[in-house]
Motif scaffolding. Structure first.
Motif, PDB file in Angstrom:
ATOM      1  N   LEU A 153       0.966  -1.163   0.022  1.00  0.00           N
ATOM      2  CA  LEU A 153      -0.039  -0.109  -0.192  1.00  0.00           C
ATOM      3  C   LEU A 153       0.951   1.359  -0.020  1.00  0.00           C
ATOM      4  N   PHE A 154       1.754   1.181   0.857  1.00  0.00           N
ATOM      5  CA  PHE A 154       2.670   2.509   0.917  1.00  0.00           C
ATOM      6  C   PHE A 154       3.670   2.555  -0.280  1.00  0.00           C
ATOM      7  N   HIS A 155       3.939   1.567  -1.016  1.00  0.00           N
ATOM      8  CA  HIS A 155       4.648   1.529  -2.213  1.00  0.00           C
ATOM      9  C   HIS A 155       3.855   2.285  -3.185  1.00  0.00           C
ATOM     10  N   TYR A 156       2.637   1.960  -3.334  1.00  0.00           N
ATOM     11  CA  TYR A 156       1.721   2.346  -4.334  1.00  0.00           C
ATOM     12  C   TYR A 156       1.435   4.076  -4.026  1.00  0.00           C
ATOM     13  N   LEU A 157       1.309   4.340  -2.877  1.00  0.00           N
ATOM     14  CA  LEU A 157       1.122   5.801  -2.587  1.00  0.00           C
ATOM     15  C   LEU A 157       2.301   6.562  -2.867  1.00  0.00           C
ATOM     16  N   GLY A 158       3.419   6.085  -2.476  1.00  0.00           N
ATOM     17  CA  GLY A 158       4.852   6.698  -2.920  1.00  0.00           C
ATOM     18  C   GLY A 158       5.221   6.870  -4.171  1.00  0.00           C
ATOM     19  N   ASN A 159       4.534   6.112  -4.992  1.00  0.00           N
ATOM     20  CA  ASN A 159       5.071   5.939  -6.438  1.00  0.00           C
ATOM     21  C   ASN A 159       4.003   6.420  -7.439  1.00  0.00           C
ATOM     22  N   HIS A 160       3.013   7.296  -6.985  1.00  0.00           N
ATOM     23  CA  HIS A 160       2.058   7.709  -7.904  1.00  0.00           C
ATOM     24  C   HIS A 160       2.741   8.958  -8.629  1.00  0.00           C
ATOM     25  N   PHE A 161       2.623   9.251  -9.892  1.00  0.00           N
ATOM     26  CA  PHE A 161       3.158  10.554 -10.241  1.00  0.00           C
ATOM     27  C   PHE A 161       2.076  11.730 -10.205  1.00  0.00           C
ATOM     28  N   SER A 162       2.601  12.204  -8.973  1.00  0.00           N
ATOM     29  CA  SER A 162       1.906  13.267  -8.427  1.00  0.00           C
ATOM     30  C   SER A 162       2.744  14.263  -7.436  1.00  0.00           C
ATOM     31  N   SER A 163       2.292  15.531  -7.245  1.00  0.00           N
ATOM     32  CA  SER A 163       3.051  16.125  -5.886  1.00  0.00           C
ATOM     33  C   SER A 163       2.656  15.764  -4.747  1.00  0.00           C
ATOM     34  N   SER A 164       1.559  15.071  -4.634  1.00  0.00           N
ATOM     35  CA  SER A 164       0.818  14.442  -3.589  1.00  0.00           C
ATOM     36  C   SER A 164       1.770  13.529  -2.942  1.00  0.00           C
ATOM     37  N   ALA A 165       1.987  12.253  -3.856  1.00  0.00           N
ATOM     38  CA  ALA A 165       2.930  11.407  -3.682  1.00  0.00           C
ATOM     39  C   ALA A 165       4.448  12.008  -3.218  1.00  0.00           C
ATOM     40  N   GLU A 166       4.756  12.879  -3.692  1.00  0.00           N
ATOM     41  CA  GLU A 166       5.924  13.573  -3.300  1.00  0.00           C
ATOM     42  C   GLU A 166       5.846  14.085  -1.643  1.00  0.00           C
ATOM     43  N   ARG A 167       4.649  14.607  -1.538  1.00  0.00           N
ATOM     44  CA  ARG A 167       4.360  15.186   0.062  1.00  0.00           C
ATOM     45  C   ARG A 167       4.258  13.902   0.960  1.00  0.00           C
ATOM     46  N   PHE A 168       3.669  12.867   0.416  1.00  0.00           N
ATOM     47  CA  PHE A 168       3.512  11.581   1.119  1.00  0.00           C
ATOM     48  C   PHE A 168       5.054  11.153   1.365  1.00  0.00           C
ATOM     49  N   ARG A 169       5.883  11.051   0.533  1.00  0.00           N
ATOM     50  CA  ARG A 169       7.474  10.677   0.920  1.00  0.00           C
ATOM     51  C   ARG A 169       7.868  11.658   1.924  1.00  0.00           C
ATOM     52  N   ALA A 170       7.726  12.867   1.662  1.00  0.00           N
ATOM     53  CA  ALA A 170       8.223  13.978   2.494  1.00  0.00           C
ATOM     54  C   ALA A 170       7.961  13.804   3.876  1.00  0.00           C
ATOM     55  N   ALA A 171       6.562  13.331   4.283  1.00  0.00           N
ATOM     56  CA  ALA A 171       5.996  12.977   5.580  1.00  0.00           C
ATOM     57  C   ALA A 171       6.612  11.679   6.085  1.00  0.00           C
ATOM     58  N   THR A 172       7.070  10.721   5.525  1.00  0.00           N
ATOM     59  CA  THR A 172       7.713   9.640   5.780  1.00  0.00           C
ATOM     60  C   THR A 172       9.159   9.372   5.430  1.00  0.00           C
ATOM     61  N   PRO A 173      10.202  10.248   5.931  1.00  0.00           N
ATOM     62  CA  PRO A 173      11.399  10.057   5.588  1.00  0.00           C
ATOM     63  C   PRO A 173      12.061   8.867   5.275  1.00  0.00           C
ATOM     64  N   GLY A 174      12.879   8.780   4.576  1.00  0.00           N
ATOM     65  CA  GLY A 174      13.710   7.483   4.434  1.00  0.00           C
ATOM     66  C   GLY A 174      13.682   6.727   2.965  1.00  0.00           C
ATOM     67  N   TRP A 175      12.900   7.251   2.245  1.00  0.00           N
ATOM     68  CA  TRP A 175      12.814   6.686   0.716  1.00  0.00           C
ATOM     69  C   TRP A 175      13.796   6.605  -0.085  1.00  0.00           C
ATOM     70  N   GLY A 176      14.209   5.529  -0.720  1.00  0.00           N
ATOM     71  CA  GLY A 176      15.141   5.635  -1.829  1.00  0.00           C
ATOM     72  C   GLY A 176      14.674   5.787  -3.167  1.00  0.00           C
ATOM     73  N   GLU A 177      15.563   5.960  -4.115  1.00  0.00           N
ATOM     74  CA  GLU A 177      15.443   6.052  -5.549  1.00  0.00           C
ATOM     75  C   GLU A 177      16.440   5.280  -6.329  1.00  0.00           C
ATOM     76  N   PRO A 178      16.668   3.992  -6.170  1.00  0.00           N
ATOM     77  CA  PRO A 178      17.526   3.086  -6.626  1.00  0.00           C
ATOM     78  C   PRO A 178      17.515   3.052  -8.335  1.00  0.00           C
ATOM     79  N   THR A 179      16.145   3.214  -8.718  1.00  0.00           N
ATOM     80  CA  THR A 179      16.080   3.584 -10.262  1.00  0.00           C
ATOM     81  C   THR A 179      15.312   4.644 -10.409  1.00  0.00           C
ATOM     82  N   PRO A 180      15.742   5.605 -11.509  1.00  0.00           N
ATOM     83  CA  PRO A 180      14.959   6.641 -11.401  1.00  0.00           C
ATOM     84  C   PRO A 180      13.406   6.840 -11.772  1.00  0.00           C
ATOM     85  N   GLY A 181      12.703   7.417 -10.768  1.00  0.00           N
ATOM     86  CA  GLY A 181      11.364   7.368 -10.929  1.00  0.00           C
ATOM     87  C   GLY A 181      10.814   6.312 -10.020  1.00  0.00           C
ATOM     88  N   ARG A 182      11.604   5.565  -9.577  1.00  0.00           N
ATOM     89  CA  ARG A 182      11.158   4.147  -8.668  1.00  0.00           C
ATOM     90  C   ARG A 182      11.497   4.601  -7.335  1.00  0.00           C
TER      91      ARG A 182
END
Length: 485
Positions: A253-282
């Motif tokens: 569920l959290f993976h889906y929320l953090g990988n949507h193409f939207s500014s809301s997903a960016e803010r969701f990731r900002a609210a839960t620090p520690g996300w990685g981006e091993p592949t561009p856009g993933r």
């Protein structure tokens, strides 16, 4: 969370992120949606020929992901399976219409009904995957199978040569099989076809080092194929099961929320620090959101509130949702989980738009009802005799004494009803197509327990998990209400 993402914005992100269709045949995996739960690593191991899983657990998703070179590379990196990057992958059978790789459904049924042996058919599919030149100029599968049957020595040499080339090149030749329930309308014929796939798979395991089958299959279909090819049990030692733990489900569920193409997903990731981006856009959730139940619970509380009502006596939302979607084997499919959440968001948006949380607890209840209806529909399609066995219990309350179940079955004459679904005459021998024990009710109960439709409590009483109970119109005191017709 709410300081970074408002309730309405979070609800909109949930609505946009959760897949609108839960049918695997309509969902193509992408770099963003590919999720790699720790429990699935063995399924991608090249030596795991058999990958078992029920409906909605990810068989088709992994089948399609392995066919995609880019997604294989992502899986190889995240699972640390380097060999996934050194293989060529072909489809041996699947839901997609790819007649150049394997017969389409109509042609396949014509071949089987015309007497083509499964062994010959799947050897032909194997040789096409290996690129045997002699088959390139033959257009029809009937003629291809005929050619292979008439040239057994050339078949053996082609496999041996392909194995040697693969060793020199340092690659593995992998042929994938999925959607086996669509092989034939007749379950007996489908079981024979699966047995043929298993027979070729076992031969490859024993005679080659660099050519492998990987077969995604429902457990009941694997058991059915054993009737025609008992030696398939030799493949079980390296078999994998596609299972999902509650942390896996919430991680998805959290993976889906953090990988949507939207500014809301960016803010969701900002609210839960520690996300990685091993592949561009993933974007990969932090480990705490993948395997720490306390951290997951705190985040889900900001989404759906802490309780399924006014207080803790109604249950905690984080544990309540998966607990009410579990089958008798305590397994939850991601399809049921995501379907329930999708319905929960829809209900909240339609009837509780002013609620203080993005998901209302009543929406979660209705989501579980919807998931139960879907799950029961699936098992009716896969194993029709299950409905026949459960229907006499409609209107009852669980848990229920085993003796009461047997009395109800006796009253409805269940044995006589099931006898017609129990066996068929195949080449002079009786072959099971229904339950194993239509005339022995304690054995029938055990079979339903093995399927996850029933479970036995410590006091010996029989229970039905909510994911089946609700849509089968069986009650439970204080439980989720039955689905009304």
């Amino acid at each position: 969370m709410t300081a970074v993402l408002g309730v309405e914005e979070l609800r909109a992100l949930l609505s946009a992120s959760l897949p609108s269709a839960q049918d695997a045949d309509t969902i193509e995996p992408t770099v963003n949606t590919l999720f790699t739960p720790d429990t699935h690593r063995l399924a991608l191991d090249v030596d795991a020929t058999i990958v078992k899983g029920g409906r909605g657990v990810g068989k088709t998703f992994w089948f399609r992901s392995l066919l995609d070179e880019r997604l294989r590379a992502v899986a190889a990196h995240e699972y640390r399976i380097d060999r996934l990057t050194r293989m060529t992958v072909h489809a041996g059978y699947g839901a997609d219409n790819v007649p150049e790789r394997y017969p389409g459904s109509a042609e396949l049924r014509s071949l089987v009904d015309g007497g083509v042996a499964p062994w010959d058919l799947w050897n032909t599919v194997l040789l096409v995957a290996l690129g045997m030149p002699d088959l390139d100029d033959i257009s029809s599968w009937k003629d291809r199978v005929q050619w292979v049957r008439e040239h057994p020595a050339m078949r053996d040499r082609a496999i041996a040569e392909a194995d040697r080339r693969a060793k020199v090149d340092g690659v593995l030749r992998l042929i994938l099989f999925d959607a086996l329930e669509h092989l034939h309308r007749d379950r007996r014929q489908a079981d024979q076809l699966v047995a043929g796939i298993l027979q070729v798979a076992l031969e490859l395991r024993l005679s080659t080092r660099n050519i492998r089958f990987k077969i995604f299959i429902r457990p009941d279909m694997f058991d059915g194929a054993l009737l025609f090819f008992p030696d398939a049990s030799k493949l079980v030692s390296n078999a994998a099961d596609l299972k999902w733990s509650p942390p896996n489900l919430y991680g998805l569920l959290f993976h889906y929320l953090g990988n949507h193409f939207s500014s809301s997903a960016e803010r969701f990731r900002a609210a839960t620090p520690g996300w990685g981006e091993p592949t561009p856009g993933r974007h990969l959730p932090p480990p705490s959101l993948l395997g720490d139940e306390q951290q997951q619970s705190e985040l889900f509380t900001t989404i759906a509130g802490p309780y399924m009502g006014a207080n803790f006596r109604k249950g905690h939302t984080y544990t309540w949702l998966p607990n009410h979607l579990m089958d008798g084997a305590e397994q939850v499919s991601p399809r049921s989980f995501l379907s329930a959440l999708t319905k929960a968001v829809e209900e909240t948006t339609a009837q509780y738009a002013a609620h203080e949380y993005a998901i209302h607890h009543e929406g979660i209840r209705r989501g579980v009802q919807a998931a139960s209806t879907t799950r029961v529909g699936e098992i009716k399609e896969d194993l029709p005799w299950v409905q026949t066995a459960i229907d006499p219990l409609a209107g009852q309350q669980v848990p229920i004494d085993e003796s009461s179940v047997i009395d109800l079955w006796t009253e409805h004459g269940l044995t006589e009803v099931l006898q017609g679904q129990a066996t068929r005459l195949v080449e002079g021998e009786k072959v099971r197509t229904g339950p194993r024990y239509p005339d022995r009710y304690p054995g029938l109960i055990e079979e339903l327990i093995q399927l996850g439709v029933m479970r036995r409590r410590k006091d010996g009483r029989i229970d039905l998990p909510d994911v089946y109970r609700i849509a089968f119109s069986i009650g439970r005191k204080g439980g989720v209400p039955r689905v009304k017709a």
